[in-house]
Write a protein that holds these residues in place. Structure first.
Motif, PDB file in Angstrom:
ATOM      1  N   HIS A   3       1.111  -3.461  -3.041  1.00  0.00           N
ATOM      2  CA  HIS A   3      -0.208  -3.571  -3.647  1.00  0.00           C
ATOM      3  C   HIS A   3      -1.031  -2.304  -3.425  1.00  0.00           C
ATOM      4  CE1 HIS A   3      -3.842  -5.341  -5.132  1.00  0.00           C
ATOM      5  NE2 HIS A   3      -4.445  -5.221  -3.962  1.00  0.00           N
ATOM      6  N   LYS A   4      -0.955  -1.757  -2.212  1.00  0.00           N
ATOM      7  CA  LYS A   4      -1.635  -0.502  -1.933  1.00  0.00           C
ATOM      8  C   LYS A   4      -0.908   0.241  -0.825  1.00  0.00           C
ATOM      9  CE  LYS A   4      -5.040  -2.523   1.194  1.00  0.00           C
ATOM     10  NZ  LYS A   4      -6.435  -2.838   1.381  1.00  0.00           N
ATOM     11  N   LYS A   9      -8.035   4.946   6.008  1.00  0.00           N
ATOM     12  CA  LYS A   9      -9.273   4.792   5.219  1.00  0.00           C
ATOM     13  C   LYS A   9     -10.175   6.014   5.352  1.00  0.00           C
ATOM     14  CE  LYS A   9      -9.409  -0.226   5.322  1.00  0.00           C
ATOM     15  NZ  LYS A   9     -10.149  -1.422   5.650  1.00  0.00           N
ATOM     16  N   TYR A  17     -13.157   1.969  -0.427  1.00  0.00           N
ATOM     17  CA  TYR A  17     -11.717   1.830  -0.159  1.00  0.00           C
ATOM     18  C   TYR A  17     -11.133   0.544  -0.743  1.00  0.00           C
ATOM     19  CZ  TYR A  17      -7.274   2.035   2.300  1.00  0.00           C
ATOM     20  OH  TYR A  17      -5.933   2.069   2.595  1.00  0.00           O
ATOM     21  N   ASN A  18     -11.807  -0.576  -0.536  1.00  0.00           N
ATOM     22  CA  ASN A  18     -11.265  -1.863  -0.986  1.00  0.00           C
ATOM     23  C   ASN A  18     -11.301  -2.041  -2.500  1.00  0.00           C
ATOM     24  OD1 ASN A  18     -10.576  -2.663   1.614  1.00  0.00           O
ATOM     25  ND2 ASN A  18     -12.646  -3.395   1.999  1.00  0.00           N
ATOM     26  N   ASP A  21      -8.490   1.513  -7.330  1.00  0.00           N
ATOM     27  CA  ASP A  21      -7.380   1.131  -8.208  1.00  0.00           C
ATOM     28  C   ASP A  21      -6.301   2.194  -7.996  1.00  0.00           C
ATOM     29  OD1 ASP A  21      -5.545   0.909 -10.330  1.00  0.00           O
ATOM     30  OD2 ASP A  21      -7.058   0.062 -11.658  1.00  0.00           O
ATOM     31  N   TRP A  22      -5.337   1.878  -7.147  1.00  0.00           N
ATOM     32  CA  TRP A  22      -4.351   2.867  -6.699  1.00  0.00           C
ATOM     33  C   TRP A  22      -3.515   3.416  -7.848  1.00  0.00           C
ATOM     34  CZ3 TRP A  22      -5.226   4.763  -2.098  1.00  0.00           C
ATOM     35  CH2 TRP A  22      -5.959   3.993  -1.188  1.00  0.00           C
ATOM     36  N   GLN A  23      -3.316   2.631  -8.903  1.00  0.00           N
ATOM     37  CA  GLN A  23      -2.524   3.113 -10.036  1.00  0.00           C
ATOM     38  C   GLN A  23      -3.370   3.963 -10.977  1.00  0.00           C
ATOM     39  OE1 GLN A  23       0.688   2.996  -9.844  1.00  0.00           O
ATOM     40  NE2 GLN A  23       0.516   1.723  -8.024  1.00  0.00           N
ATOM     41  N   TYR A  26      -4.339   7.454  -9.344  1.00  0.00           N
ATOM     42  CA  TYR A  26      -3.237   8.075  -8.591  1.00  0.00           C
ATOM     43  C   TYR A  26      -3.389   9.591  -8.434  1.00  0.00           C
ATOM     44  CZ  TYR A  26      -1.097   9.849 -12.865  1.00  0.00           C
ATOM     45  OH  TYR A  26      -0.863  10.535 -14.020  1.00  0.00           O
TER      46      TYR A  26
END
Length: 98
Positions: A3-4, A9, A17-18, A21-23, A26
């Motif tokens: 997921h991540k 952090k 941080y929370n 959207d890691w994708q 990127y």
């Protein structure tokens, strides 16, 4: 793919941080971790995104990395500095000040 990524952090002190959207982000994540992260964090970045995606980002999308980071990235990912977008851009900019 998880997921991540398991990244400090503190690298993203100026981001929520929370909510990252890691994708979608990127390129910015890769740039940030390569510039400020440890080799362990580079390993995690590679595990999470995969080497091909990072190399493509380096060759086509990341427009700035400090010279001393380019050297490390070049040997870590086994690509020539000359292939990196940030290297090509830094070379073309140098000529403007002569």
């Amino acid at each position: 793919m998880g997921h991540k990524p398991n990244l400090d952090k503190g690298l993203f002190w100026d981001w929520r941080y929370n909510e990252i959207d890691w994708q979608k982000t990127y390129r910015s994540v890769i740039e940030r971790v390569l510039e400020r992260g440890t080799k362990e964090e580079w390993n995690e970045l590679t595990r999470f995104y995969g080497k091909p995606k990072i190399i493509t980002a380096l060759k086509e999308e990341i427009k700035f990395l400090p010279d001393y980071i380019m050297d490390g990235v070049s040997s870590y990912f086994n690509i020539k500095k000359e292939e990196m977008a940030c290297y090509i851009r830094s070379q073309s900019r140098k000529g403007q000040w002569i």
